[in-house]
Design a protein around this motif. Structure first.
Motif, PDB file in Angstrom:
ATOM      1  N   ILE A 159      37.138  32.923  44.694  1.00  6.48           N
ATOM      2  CA  ILE A 159      35.914  32.140  44.473  1.00  6.48           C
ATOM      3  C   ILE A 159      35.421  32.314  43.046  1.00  6.48           C
ATOM      4  O   ILE A 159      35.082  31.344  42.355  1.00  6.48           O
ATOM      5  N   ALA A 160      35.394  33.566  42.581  1.00  2.67           N
ATOM      6  CA  ALA A 160      34.944  33.833  41.210  1.00  2.67           C
ATOM      7  C   ALA A 160      35.887  33.187  40.193  1.00  2.67           C
ATOM      8  O   ALA A 160      35.453  32.628  39.184  1.00  2.67           O
ATOM      9  N   TRP A 161      37.204  33.238  40.441  1.00  2.00           N
ATOM     10  CA  TRP A 161      38.174  32.655  39.515  1.00  2.00           C
ATOM     11  C   TRP A 161      38.021  31.138  39.431  1.00  2.00           C
ATOM     12  O   TRP A 161      38.127  30.555  38.348  1.00  2.00           O
ATOM     13  N   GLN A 217      35.311  29.463  39.768  1.00  2.00           N
ATOM     14  CA  GLN A 217      34.144  29.221  38.906  1.00  2.00           C
ATOM     15  C   GLN A 217      34.473  29.539  37.448  1.00  2.00           C
ATOM     16  O   GLN A 217      33.999  28.856  36.535  1.00  2.00           O
ATOM     17  N   TYR A 218      35.302  30.558  37.260  1.00  2.00           N
ATOM     18  CA  TYR A 218      35.615  31.040  35.912  1.00  2.00           C
ATOM     19  C   TYR A 218      36.381  30.006  35.087  1.00  2.00           C
ATOM     20  O   TYR A 218      36.213  29.913  33.873  1.00  2.00           O
ATOM     21  N   VAL A 219      37.247  29.244  35.744  1.00  3.37           N
ATOM     22  CA  VAL A 219      38.082  28.285  35.016  1.00  3.37           C
ATOM     23  C   VAL A 219      37.486  26.879  35.029  1.00  3.37           C
ATOM     24  O   VAL A 219      38.076  25.956  34.468  1.00  3.37           O
ATOM     25  N   THR A 220      36.330  26.702  35.666  1.00  4.57           N
ATOM     26  CA  THR A 220      35.671  25.399  35.719  1.00  4.57           C
ATOM     27  C   THR A 220      34.507  25.409  34.744  1.00  4.57           C
ATOM     28  O   THR A 220      33.414  25.892  35.055  1.00  4.57           O
ATOM     29  N   VAL A 221      34.742  24.902  33.548  1.00  2.00           N
ATOM     30  CA  VAL A 221      33.735  24.942  32.486  1.00  2.00           C
ATOM     31  C   VAL A 221      32.720  23.814  32.694  1.00  2.00           C
ATOM     32  O   VAL A 221      33.114  22.659  32.897  1.00  2.00           O
ATOM     33  N   ILE A 228      31.598  38.056  39.763  1.00  2.00           N
ATOM     34  CA  ILE A 228      32.636  39.026  39.404  1.00  2.00           C
ATOM     35  C   ILE A 228      32.241  40.416  39.886  1.00  2.00           C
ATOM     36  O   ILE A 228      33.071  41.165  40.423  1.00  2.00           O
ATOM     37  N   ASP A 229      30.968  40.767  39.730  1.00  2.35           N
ATOM     38  CA  ASP A 229      30.487  42.041  40.257  1.00  2.35           C
ATOM     39  C   ASP A 229      30.642  42.091  41.773  1.00  2.35           C
ATOM     40  O   ASP A 229      31.033  43.118  42.340  1.00  2.35           O
ATOM     41  N   THR A 230      30.345  40.984  42.435  1.00  2.00           N
ATOM     42  CA  THR A 230      30.482  40.936  43.890  1.00  2.00           C
ATOM     43  C   THR A 230      31.926  41.165  44.316  1.00  2.00           C
ATOM     44  O   THR A 230      32.203  41.927  45.257  1.00  2.00           O
ATOM     45  N   ALA A 234      42.814  39.949  52.721  1.00  2.00           N
ATOM     46  CA  ALA A 234      42.081  38.683  52.641  1.00  2.00           C
ATOM     47  C   ALA A 234      40.646  38.912  52.189  1.00  2.00           C
ATOM     48  O   ALA A 234      40.093  38.127  51.395  1.00  2.00           O
ATOM     49  N   GLY A 235      40.039  39.995  52.669  1.00  2.00           N
ATOM     50  CA  GLY A 235      38.675  40.306  52.256  1.00  2.00           C
ATOM     51  C   GLY A 235      38.560  40.617  50.778  1.00  2.00           C
ATOM     52  O   GLY A 235      37.548  40.300  50.142  1.00  2.00           O
ATOM     53  N   MET A 236      39.613  41.223  50.222  1.00  2.02           N
ATOM     54  CA  MET A 236      39.597  41.509  48.782  1.00  2.02           C
ATOM     55  C   MET A 236      39.903  40.270  47.949  1.00  2.02           C
ATOM     56  O   MET A 236      39.356  40.081  46.866  1.00  2.02           O
TER      57      MET A 236
END
Length: 290
Positions: free
Chosen positions: A102-104, A106-110, A35-37, A94-96
């Motif tokens: 990618i973070a999202w 991971q975020y929703v995959t518990v 998320i920081d990245t 696209a860069g943003m």
């Protein structure tokens, strides 16, 4: 001329403010470095666009400022320029988006081995529920909420009997262990947020939401409500303590379960009823007095 200088100074001042500012992110204390990245990538792309476009604007104002003998050339369309702008704008967007997606994901995959706890918000306090020895949270509903059952647990659900209930605004978590935080609200919109964890999620009345994270740094952190929830919003604060596993287990063992609370309430009702019921000796004395 002066406008160009002002724009250039604005760019320089903005960059210096961000570089020298003490108001940056709190130290990361969870697994959510992604998320920081994503935020850093967004900041760098927006900063580059801000600097390039504004310095270009200042340069154009300076180069093509009004001077005697010069006449402006009007060009209503420039297909080549539009294609370039569209291409580079698409690259920037696209860069943003890519790091955030990618973070999202991971975020929703518990993780399958994540522990489960529940955080309940109401104006203006927090309460927490842990699964008992069976490892399963019992079912709950707003329809079961009462003075004797503030969590709204289903009294007929056997999985609810050993649930551990905490109403002290203090949440304990084990370090280096993934935790799924299930969120419920009793009244209005709230938001569970610990800045050092980066992860956050809204509590929506009538809906069960969740997020997950892994605490990686031991210590005490402040829980904030990040959703305006009424006049007492500013005081809806709590504490999360990240413990080593032995300390966490010892703390959890000291807390009351739903079954123990029910037993204590029943015992209190029996004692109250016995005090209100006249004894046999009292009744006999009253008959003799008559």
């Amino acid at each position: 001329m002066y406008v160009a200088i002002a724009i250039a100074l604005l760019v320089v001042g903005s960059v210096l403010f961000h570089v020298l500012s003490p108001w940056w992110q709190t130290p990361l204390a969870s697994n959510w470095g992604s998320i920081d990245t994503a935020l850093d990538v967004t900041l760098l792309i927006c900063a580059a666009a801000f600097i390039i476009l504004n310095l270009f604007l200042a340069y154009m104002l300076m180069k093509y400022r009004h001077r005697p003998g010069l006449k402006a050339h009007y060009e209503p369309e420039n297909t080549k320029l539009e294609k370039r702008l569209t291409f580079w704008t698409g690259i920037g967007i696209a860069g943003m988006l890519a790091p955030g997606l990618i973070a999202w994901n991971q975020y929703v995959t518990v993780p399958k081995d994540a522990a489960v706890i529940e955080a309940t918000g109401q104006q203006w306090q927090w309460a927490f529920r842990y699964p008992g020895a069976d490892g399963v949270l019992g079912s709950a509903s707003i329809g079961h909420v009462s003075d004797d059952n503030p969590f709204g647990l289903n009294p007929r659900d056997p999985y609810a009997r050993d649930d551990v209930l905490v109403e002290t605004n203090e949440l304990h978590l084990p370090i280096n262990r993934p935790v799924k935080v299930v969120l419920r609200s009793k009244d209005v919109l709230h938001d569970f947020y610990v800045p050092q964890f980066r992860a956050k999620m809204d509590l929506v009345p009538g809906i069960v939401t969740y997020f997950w994270m892994t605490p990686t740094v031991g210590g005490t952190y402040e829980i904030l409500c990040a959703e305006l929830c009424g006049v007492g919003h500013y005081q809806m604060r709590g504490t999360v303590v990240v413990d080593q596993q032995p300390a966490y287990d010892a703390w959890l063992a000291e807390q009351m379960t739903y079954g123990q609370i029910l037993a204590s309430a029943e015992q209190a009702r029996v004692q109250l009823a016995s005090r209100d019921t006249p004894s046999t000796e009292t009744l006999a004395s009253a008959r003799m007095a008559r």
